[in-house]
Design an enzyme around this catalytic site. Structure first.
Site, PDB file in Angstrom:
ATOM      1  N   CYS A 189     -67.125  46.980  19.944  1.00  0.00           N
ATOM      2  CA  CYS A 189     -65.952  47.664  21.052  1.00  0.00           C
ATOM      3  C   CYS A 189     -66.542  49.640  21.039  1.00  0.00           C
ATOM      4  O   CYS A 189     -66.609  49.860  20.071  1.00  0.00           O
ATOM      5  CB  CYS A 189     -64.689  48.036  20.814  1.00  0.00           C
ATOM      6  N   TRP A 241     -65.475  43.528  21.802  1.00  0.00           N
ATOM      7  CA  TRP A 241     -66.077  42.271  20.889  1.00  0.00           C
ATOM      8  C   TRP A 241     -64.815  41.822  19.737  1.00  0.00           C
ATOM      9  O   TRP A 241     -64.505  42.489  19.412  1.00  0.00           O
ATOM     10  CB  TRP A 241     -67.190  43.251  19.821  1.00  0.00           C
ATOM     11  N   GLU A 251     -86.289  40.087   6.423  1.00  0.00           N
ATOM     12  CA  GLU A 251     -85.457  40.774   8.027  1.00  0.00           C
ATOM     13  C   GLU A 251     -86.273  39.865   9.261  1.00  0.00           C
ATOM     14  O   GLU A 251     -86.241  40.036  10.211  1.00  0.00           O
ATOM     15  CB  GLU A 251     -86.748  42.302   7.971  1.00  0.00           C
ATOM     16  N   GLU A 292     -81.100  36.308  15.175  1.00  0.00           N
ATOM     17  CA  GLU A 292     -80.048  37.611  16.152  1.00  0.00           C
ATOM     18  C   GLU A 292     -80.948  36.962  17.203  1.00  0.00           C
ATOM     19  O   GLU A 292     -79.976  36.729  18.015  1.00  0.00           O
ATOM     20  CB  GLU A 292     -80.819  38.827  15.765  1.00  0.00           C
ATOM     21  N   LYS A 346     -73.850  45.618  17.359  1.00  0.00           N
ATOM     22  CA  LYS A 346     -73.984  46.404  16.975  1.00  0.00           C
ATOM     23  C   LYS A 346     -73.905  48.070  15.664  1.00  0.00           C
ATOM     24  O   LYS A 346     -74.211  47.442  15.023  1.00  0.00           O
ATOM     25  CB  LYS A 346     -75.201  47.991  18.162  1.00  0.00           C
ATOM     26  N   ASN A 372     -60.966  50.077  19.507  1.00  0.00           N
ATOM     27  CA  ASN A 372     -62.080  49.603  18.696  1.00  0.00           C
ATOM     28  C   ASN A 372     -61.137  50.237  17.236  1.00  0.00           C
ATOM     29  O   ASN A 372     -60.828  50.996  16.638  1.00  0.00           O
ATOM     30  CB  ASN A 372     -63.198  50.930  18.631  1.00  0.00           C
ATOM     31  N   GLY A 373     -61.387  48.743  16.888  1.00  0.00           N
ATOM     32  CA  GLY A 373     -60.812  48.824  14.604  1.00  0.00           C
ATOM     33  C   GLY A 373     -59.787  48.043  14.735  1.00  0.00           C
ATOM     34  O   GLY A 373     -60.143  47.008  16.207  1.00  0.00           O
ATOM     35  N   HIS A 417     -89.512  26.305  -5.619  1.00  0.00           N
ATOM     36  CA  HIS A 417     -87.685  25.647  -6.131  1.00  0.00           C
ATOM     37  C   HIS A 417     -86.994  25.749  -5.450  1.00  0.00           C
ATOM     38  O   HIS A 417     -85.503  25.008  -6.004  1.00  0.00           O
ATOM     39  CB  HIS A 417     -87.087  26.883  -6.855  1.00  0.00           C
ATOM     40  N   ARG A 477     -72.150  47.679  21.822  1.00  0.00           N
ATOM     41  CA  ARG A 477     -71.261  47.937  20.474  1.00  0.00           C
ATOM     42  C   ARG A 477     -70.364  46.898  20.849  1.00  0.00           C
ATOM     43  O   ARG A 477     -69.543  46.206  20.073  1.00  0.00           O
ATOM     44  CB  ARG A 477     -70.137  48.788  21.052  1.00  0.00           C
ATOM     45  N   LYS A 486     -84.639  38.632  12.048  1.00  0.00           N
ATOM     46  CA  LYS A 486     -84.632  38.947  13.788  1.00  0.00           C
ATOM     47  C   LYS A 486     -85.171  37.581  14.425  1.00  0.00           C
ATOM     48  O   LYS A 486     -84.207  37.610  15.662  1.00  0.00           O
ATOM     49  CB  LYS A 486     -85.962  39.875  14.049  1.00  0.00           C
TER      50      LYS A 486
HETATM   51  C1  F6R Z   1     -79.030  43.822  12.969  1.00  0.00           C
HETATM   52  C2  F6R Z   1     -78.775  44.955  12.799  1.00  0.00           C
HETATM   53  C3  F6R Z   1     -77.594  44.930  11.804  1.00  0.00           C
HETATM   54  C4  F6R Z   1     -77.366  45.813  11.176  1.00  0.00           C
HETATM   55  C5  F6R Z   1     -76.199  45.952  10.431  1.00  0.00           C
HETATM   56  C6  F6R Z   1     -76.104  47.080   9.969  1.00  0.00           C
HETATM   57  O1  F6R Z   1     -80.508  43.868  13.767  1.00  0.00           O
HETATM   58  O2  F6R Z   1     -79.225  45.516  13.364  1.00  0.00           O
HETATM   59  O3  F6R Z   1     -77.693  43.950  11.089  1.00  0.00           O
HETATM   60  O4  F6R Z   1     -78.294  46.396  10.332  1.00  0.00           O
HETATM   61  O5  F6R Z   1     -75.367  45.686  11.159  1.00  0.00           O
HETATM   62  O6  F6R Z   1     -75.765  48.408  10.393  1.00  0.00           O
HETATM   63  P1  F6R Z   1     -75.460  49.274  10.602  1.00  0.00           P
HETATM   64  O7  F6R Z   1     -77.567  50.155  10.111  1.00  0.00           O
HETATM   65  O8  F6R Z   1     -75.342  50.365  11.439  1.00  0.00           O
HETATM   66  O9  F6R Z   1     -75.332  50.004   9.400  1.00  0.00           O
END
Ligand code: F6R
Length: 597
Positions: free
Chosen positions: A2, A75, A470, A477, A592, A101-102, A493, A28, A474
Site C-alpha cells: 500500500c 495491496w 535467487e 516472480e 515491493k 497502510n498496515g 537426494h 507498493r 526471479k
Molecule cells: C524479490 C523481492 C522480495 C524482497 C523481500 C524483502 O524480488 O523483492 O523477495 O526481497 O520482500 O524486502 P526488503 O529487502 O525490502 O526487506
C-alpha cells in the site's frame, strides 16, 4: 505494501500531484487506487479496483477539485480488490476520508461496536473503522484534530494513516510501524509512504517516527506526540534525483535497474576501498569488529544474507543467515552475536520484527539497507548503506547486487587482517565485468529457446547456492512459471525426480576446482535424464561439453563470480517474462515493500 500520498497547498494541481504520487507508489501495491480531495465545498472521492489507469479513466468523467488531498494504492489484506474495498474509506456522513497502510488488528471488535452504535459499513476492510471512529468523535463534539487523535488511540496494529475532513484545510497523519515521510516545500507540504512520490517537487524531507502525529495545513506542518506535545524534527535532504525514479527509455523498470547495476556498484564501492593500501573502510561503522553474526532477512535479501554468511564464515567469523519471520518468533541463542537486518526497503515487517526482538534481548543490531532514513536504519545501532539508488521494479535486481557488494565490504572492513588485495581488485573490476555481461549476454536467445518449458531449475554450490535460489525466485516472480533453486549436491537426494526433457537446469560452474568438478557431476546426472542444461560459467572447466547453452561470465574470483552469474540469470528471467507478456514491474499478488507480518 500500500502506498499513501497526500498534499496541502498545491492549489489547482492537487489532483495531478496525487496522481503523480500514486504512479510513483504503484510498486507498493496495485490492486486498486483512489483519491479524496477537500476544497471549499464537500469531500470528493473517486476510487477504482485495478491498476492506476482504471482510476485515471474514472476521473475523466468527474470534475474533482480541491486544495487538500490524499491518495492510496492498495495491496489487499482484508477483502478482495473491489471498488468498495479500495481506499479512501469514508464515514456515514461522507465528511471524513481515510487512507491506510498496515493492518488494524482489533478492527473486528471496533467494527462490532460501531455497527451496534448504528454505523453502516461499505467495505470488508479493517481500515473502514477509522473514519467511523472519527465520525463518532466529531459527533461527540471534539474538533477535527482531537477526533482524529482519539480514533487513532483506539487502534492496535500497524498503520500509516492519512485523513481529510470536510470543513478543514488540513491533512491529519499518524504513524505506527508503517513508513511515512513528509516533503517540505515553500507553502506546500506533502506526505507519502516513500520519497519518490513527491521527489519531483522537493528534496527536503522529514521522517516520522512510530507514535508520531502530524498535521499539514496551509500554514505549514507540525509533528506531535501522542500526548499532543510538539516534536522538533530535523529537515533532511535526499540525495537522489527525480529522474532516478523514471524509466529512462527502458521498457520496464526491471530492465533499467538490471542495466543500472554497474553504476549502483560503483556508488557502493566509492570512497570505501583503498586499493593501494589494501584496506576497506566503512566510515559509518567506525572500528566495529564482527565476532559472531546473525543475518536476518526475507526473500531476495535472505539470499544476499545467505551469501554474506558464507563470506563471513570464510573469514573466520561464525555467521548464520535466518529468515527474519522465523527469527522473530523463535530466535536462536544470540550470545554475543551482532544481528544484521538485510533489507532493501528497511521497512519489511518480518525483518523489523527480527531486529526489534534482537534489541529486546540486548543484542547489538545493524541495518544493511538501501533506504536512507528507513525505520530499520533509524532503529538499529549501526547502519551500512548499499547505495543502489531507488529501485521501483517489484523484483529486486540491482539492490541484490548492492547487498552482495556491501556484504563483501562489510566482511573485509570488520574482520581484521582479511582485506586481500586480490579481492579488492576484483571488487573494483566488478562494475565493468557486469557491464560486459550486459553488453554481450546471450540470455535473450536462451530465454527464447526455453520459453515452452514446464519448469526451470537452478543449481549451484557454495556461494552459487544462494544465487541458484535467487535465480529461481526471479523466474517465479515475474514469469509465474514453476522454478526451484537447489544446492547442486542435493539434487540426487530427491529433486532429481522432477527433472525431465522439459525442465531446463541452469548450473553455475566457476573455476575448475573441486566444487566445479562436483557440480559438473550433477550436470551429467541431469543431462542423462535429457534435461536441457544451461551452464553459467567462466570457461575454466569443461562444463560446456555437457551443456546445451552457455552463458559466459568474465574470469574473476568465486566471490564476484557468483554475483556475475546472477546477472545472467536476471536477464534470462526478464526476457522469459517479456516474451510471455507478463506484468514485469508489477507481478500479480506481490508488492515491493511488505509491511505486514
Ligand atoms: C524479490 C523481492 C522480495 C524482497 C523481500 C524483502 O524480488 O523483492 O523477495 O526481497 O520482500 O524486502 P526488503 O529487502 O525490502 O526487506
Amino acid at each position: 505494501m500500500c502506498g499513501i500520498i497526500g498534499c496541502v497547498g498545491c492549489g489547482d494541481r492537487t489532483l495531478d500531484t496525487l496522481m503523480h504520487g500514486l504512479s510513483k507508489l504503484e510498486y507498493r501495491g496495485y490492486d486498486s487506487a483512489g483519491v479524496a480531495l477537500v476544497g471549499d465545498g464537500s469531500l470528493q472521492v473517486e476510487k477504482k479496483a485495478g491498476e492506476l489507469d482504471e482510476l485515471r479513466a474514472a476521473l475523466e468523467d468527474r470534475d474533482l477539485s480541491g486544495t487538500v488531498g490524499i491518495g492510496h494504492t492498495r495491496w489487499s489484506t482484508h477483502g478482495p480488490p473491489t471498488d468498495a474495498n479500495a481506499h479512501p474509506h469514508r464515514d456515514c456522513t461522507n465528511n471524513v476520508a481515510v487512507v491506510h497502510n498496515g493492518i488494524i488488528e482489533n478492527y473486528q471488535e471496533l467494527r462490532d461496536e460501531l455497527e451496534d452504535g448504528g454505523h453502516e459499513f461499505d467495505s470488508e476492510t479493517d481500515t473502514e473503522v477509522v473514519p467511523h471512529l472519527i465520525e463518532a468523535g466529531l459527533e461527540s463534539g471534539l474538533d477535527a484534530e482531537d477526533a482524529f487523535r482519539k480514533a487513532i488511540a483506539r487502534l492496535d496494529g500497524s498503520f500509516a494513516i492519512a485523513c481529510v475532513i470536510a470543513g478543514t484545510k488540513s491533512v491529519f497523519v499518524a504513524r505506527n510501524d508503517s513508513p511515512l515521510v513528509l516533503g517540505i516545500d515553500d507553502g506546500t507540504t506533502y506526505l507519502a509512504s516513500d520519497v519518490p512520490a513527491f521527489r519531483k517537487y522537493t528534496d527536503k524531507v522529514v521522517y516520522l517516527e512510530d507514535g508520531e502525529f502530524a498535521r499539514l495545513d496551509t500554514d505549514g506542518w507540525r509533528v506531535s506526540t501522542v500526548e499532543g506535545e510538539t516534536v522538533e524534527k530535523s529537515v533532511e535532504t535526499v540525495e537522489f534525483d527525480a529522474e532516478d525514479t523514471g524509466k529512462s527509455g527502458y521498457e520496464h523498470f526491471m530492465l533499467k535497474e538490471i542495466h543500472e547495476q554497474p553504476r549502483a556498484l560503483r556508488q557502493c564501492l566509492q570512497g570505501r576501498v583503498d586499493e593501494l593500501g589494501g584496506t576497506v573502510t566503512l566510515e559509518e561503522l567506525g572500528d566495529l569488529e564482527l565476532e559472531r553474526v546473525h543475518l536476518v532477512a526475507a526473500g531476495t535479501s535472505y539470499h544476499a544474507a545467505a551469501y554474506g554468511a558464507q563470506l563471513l564464515q570464510a573469514d573466520g567469523v561464525p555467521a548464520q543467515a535466518f529468515f527474519s519471520h522465523e527469527y522473530a518468533s523463535s530466535p536462536p541463542p544470540a550470545e554475543d552475536a551482532i544481528v544484521i537486518g538485510v533489507s532493501q526497503s528497511g521497512e519489511t515487517a518480518d525483518t523489523l520484527a527480527a531486529t526489534r526482538e534482537a534489541r529486546r534481548r540486548g543484542a547489538e543490531t545493524m541495518a544493511l539497507t538501501n533506504t536512507v532514513g528507513s525505520t530499520m536504519a533509524r532503529e538499529c545501532d549501526h547502519v551500512c548503506y548499499i547505495r543502489s539508488g531507488p529501485e521501483i521494479g517489484v523484483a529486486a535486481t540491482k539492490t541484490f547486487a548492492g547487498q552482495q557488494t556491501a556484504l563483501n565490504l562489510l566482511t573485509l572492513a570488520t574482520t581484521p587482517g582479511t582485506a586481500d588485495r586480490d579481492i579488492i581488485a576484483e571488487l573494483r573490476d566488478l562494475p565493468s565485468n557486469v557491464q560486459q555481461i550486459l553488453d554481450e549476454s546471450r540470455a535473450e536467445g536462451v530465454a527464447d529457446e526455453l520459453i515452452d518449458s514446464d519448469a526451470y531449475f537452478f543449481i549451484g554450490r557454495g556461494l552459487n547456492y544462494p544465487v541458484a535460489l535467487e535465480g529461481a525466485l526471479k523466474m517465479k516472480e515475474i514469469t509465474y512459471k514453476h522454478a526451484e533453486g537447489f544446492a547442486a549436491g542435493e539434487l540426487k537426494h530427491g529433486p532429481l525426480a522432477l527433472v525431465t526433457e522439459n525442465t531446463p537446469v541452469f548450473a553455475t560452474v566457476v573455476g575448475d576446482g573441486e566444487m566445479a568438478r562436483k557440480t559438473i557431476g550433477n550436470v551429467k546426472e541431469v543431462e542423462a535424464r535429457d534435461a536441457p542444461v544451461v551452464a553459467v560459467t567462466d570457461g575454466h572447466s569443461d562444463v560446456e561439453r555437457y551443456a546445451d547453452h552457455v552463458l559466459e561470465i568474465p574470469e574473476t574470483n568465486p566471490r564476484t563470480a557468483a554475483m556475475l552469474a546472477n546477472v545472467q540469470l536476471q536477464l534470462v528471467s526478464y526476457h522469459t517474462a517479456a516474451k510471455l507478456g507478463r506484468s514485469i514491474d508489477k507481478p500479480r499478488n506481490l508488492a515491493k515493500s511488505v509491511t505486514v507480518e
